[in-house]
Scaffold this active site. Structure first.
Site, short mmCIF file in Angstrom:
data_model
loop_
_atom_site.label_atom_id
_atom_site.label_comp_id
_atom_site.label_asym_id
_atom_site.label_seq_id
_atom_site.Cartn_x
_atom_site.Cartn_y
_atom_site.Cartn_z
N VAL A 100 11.14 -3.71 0.61
CA VAL A 100 11.31 -4.08 2.01
C VAL A 100 11.66 -2.84 2.83
O VAL A 100 12.46 -2.01 2.41
CB VAL A 100 12.41 -5.15 2.16
CG1 VAL A 100 12.68 -5.48 3.62
CG2 VAL A 100 12.01 -6.41 1.39
N ALA A 101 11.06 -2.73 4.02
CA ALA A 101 11.34 -1.62 4.95
C ALA A 101 11.21 -0.28 4.25
O ALA A 101 12.00 0.63 4.47
CB ALA A 101 12.73 -1.78 5.57
N GLY A 102 10.18 -0.16 3.40
CA GLY A 102 10.03 1.05 2.61
C GLY A 102 8.77 1.84 2.90
O GLY A 102 8.43 2.75 2.15
N MET A 106 5.69 0.61 2.81
CA MET A 106 4.62 0.15 1.93
C MET A 106 3.88 -1.07 2.47
O MET A 106 3.06 -1.66 1.78
CB MET A 106 5.18 -0.16 0.54
CG MET A 106 5.62 1.07 -0.23
SD MET A 106 5.98 0.66 -1.94
CE MET A 106 4.38 0.02 -2.47
N GLY A 107 4.16 -1.43 3.71
CA GLY A 107 3.39 -2.50 4.33
C GLY A 107 3.66 -3.88 3.78
O GLY A 107 2.77 -4.75 3.83
N GLY A 108 4.86 -4.15 3.29
CA GLY A 108 5.15 -5.47 2.75
C GLY A 108 5.07 -6.56 3.81
O GLY A 108 4.54 -7.64 3.57
N LYS A 159 0.84 -1.20 0.00
CA LYS A 159 0.00 0.00 0.00
C LYS A 159 0.87 1.25 0.00
O LYS A 159 2.08 1.21 0.27
CB LYS A 159 -0.92 0.01 1.22
CG LYS A 159 -0.20 -0.08 2.59
CD LYS A 159 0.37 1.23 3.09
CE LYS A 159 1.15 1.06 4.37
NZ LYS A 159 1.87 2.32 4.77
N ASP A 215 -1.32 -2.08 10.00
CA ASP A 215 -1.53 -2.14 8.56
C ASP A 215 -2.09 -3.47 8.07
O ASP A 215 -2.51 -3.58 6.92
CB ASP A 215 -0.21 -1.87 7.81
CG ASP A 215 0.22 -0.41 7.87
OD1 ASP A 215 -0.64 0.44 8.19
OD2 ASP A 215 1.39 -0.13 7.61
N SER A 274 3.29 -6.45 6.52
CA SER A 274 1.87 -6.61 6.87
C SER A 274 1.14 -7.43 5.81
O SER A 274 0.26 -8.23 6.13
CB SER A 274 1.22 -5.23 7.00
OG SER A 274 1.79 -4.51 8.07
N ALA A 275 1.50 -7.22 4.54
CA ALA A 275 0.91 -8.03 3.47
C ALA A 275 1.30 -9.50 3.63
O ALA A 275 0.47 -10.40 3.41
CB ALA A 275 1.35 -7.50 2.11
#
Length: 309
Positions: A105-107, A109-111, A12, A146, A113-114
């Protein structure tokens, strides 16, 4: 029991993100306009020895990972999701989670959480637990603010710590370019710097927070020209304070013809708004060459966590 189950869940961006003052419990109230993108994490769950849960990074990942960049043991959010599901249901099986990373990663963007949302869906299917979507969302909220949005996808206003969701219906597509960094930023550290910056500016009490209705309408209508001036992220100043080179990314995006850009969540990924899909691809190509990074065109909204097979 199935031989395996694969689920997908979206990353996201926060089209708007406002942060209230620090609360006594150490958290902040936030107001967020979430938008799920068509960058999907894929998690495949396989049976494993009873009582075990661990993850591995799939070779199908499109995000280049350094060794140990993503934990695969008990600190992995997908593993925590599997453990929580066992605790909640009393299931005693084990699971091996293969994660194909497509979200930076660690950006911001909720990776992670996804990954957790997809793991909940995949493990529920693998073990034949039959939990409702509502139950899975409530479990997801225990893993992170998230995760519930990654379960629902689409677009939504999030209040509280971001987990009190009000979905937006009938949102037209919008087009973005994502510019990942080669480094990550710690979310707690970014919030801490925000508090420090506010205190040093004698603004310890942040202004009231809320999402601009004009921005909501513009996003629903697919009107990027009206969306652009309303992009806002209260964490951006703190992210730039920690990573001043982000200013160069904003400048390059402006020269490439972006309508607007902002740090996604706590950063350091920068989300660039384009007029349409064709422009997004052109801007991504130009910025990839100029900044020597892999700029990624993306579109939102995208559906939430779902079982693929």
């Amino acid at each position: 029991m199935r031989d395996f189950a694969t689920a997908a869940a979206p990353g996201k961006i926060n089209v708007a993100f406002q942060v209230g003052p620090l609360r006594e419990d150490g958290y902040h109230d936030v107001a967020s306009l979430y938008l799920a993108l068509d960058l999907q994490e894929l998690v495949t769950a396989y049976p494993a020895e009873a009582g075990t849960a661990y993850a591995e990074m799939s070779e199908a990942s499109t995000i280049i990972l350094e060794p140990d960049e993503v934990p695969t043991g008990e600190d992995n959010l997908a593993v925590k999701a599997a453990r929580l599901l066992c605790e909640y249901t009393g299931h005693e099986g084990g699971v091996r989670l293969s994660i194909a990373k497509h979200v930076p990663v660690a950006g911001g963007m909720g990776g992670g959480s996804a990954d957790a949302a997809a793991a909940l869906v995949a493990c529920d299917a693998l073990w034949g637990l039959g939990l409702s979507r509502g139950e899975l969302m409530r479990l997801g909220a225990r893993l992170g603010a998230d995760v519930p949005f990654s379960m629902t996808g689409g677009a939504a206003v999030g209040l509280g710590v971001g987990d009190e969701l009000s979905p937006l219906l009938h949102v037209e597509p919008s087009h973005w370019v994502l510019i990942p960094a080669s480094y990550g930023l710690s979310t707690p550290r970014v919030y801490g710097v925000l508090d420090e910056l506010r205190a040093s500016a004698s603004r310890g009490e942040a202004e009231g927070i809320g999402i601009d209705p004009e921005l909501v309408t513009a996003l629903r209508d697919g009107d990027p020209e009206t969306v652009a001036p309303h992009l806002r992220n209260d964490l951006q100043a703190a992210a730039v304070h920690l990573a001043p080179e982000l200013e160069q990314v904003f400048e390059a995006a402006k020269h490439a013809g972006a309508l607007a850009s902002l740090v996604s969540g706590s950063g350091p990924t920068v989300a660039v708004l384009a007029r349409d899909g064709r422009e997004a691809k052109r801007i991504a190509t130009q910025l990839s060459d100029e900044l020597e990074v892999r700029a990624i065109p993306a579109q939102g909204p995208s559906q939430g966590a779902r079982l693929l097979r």
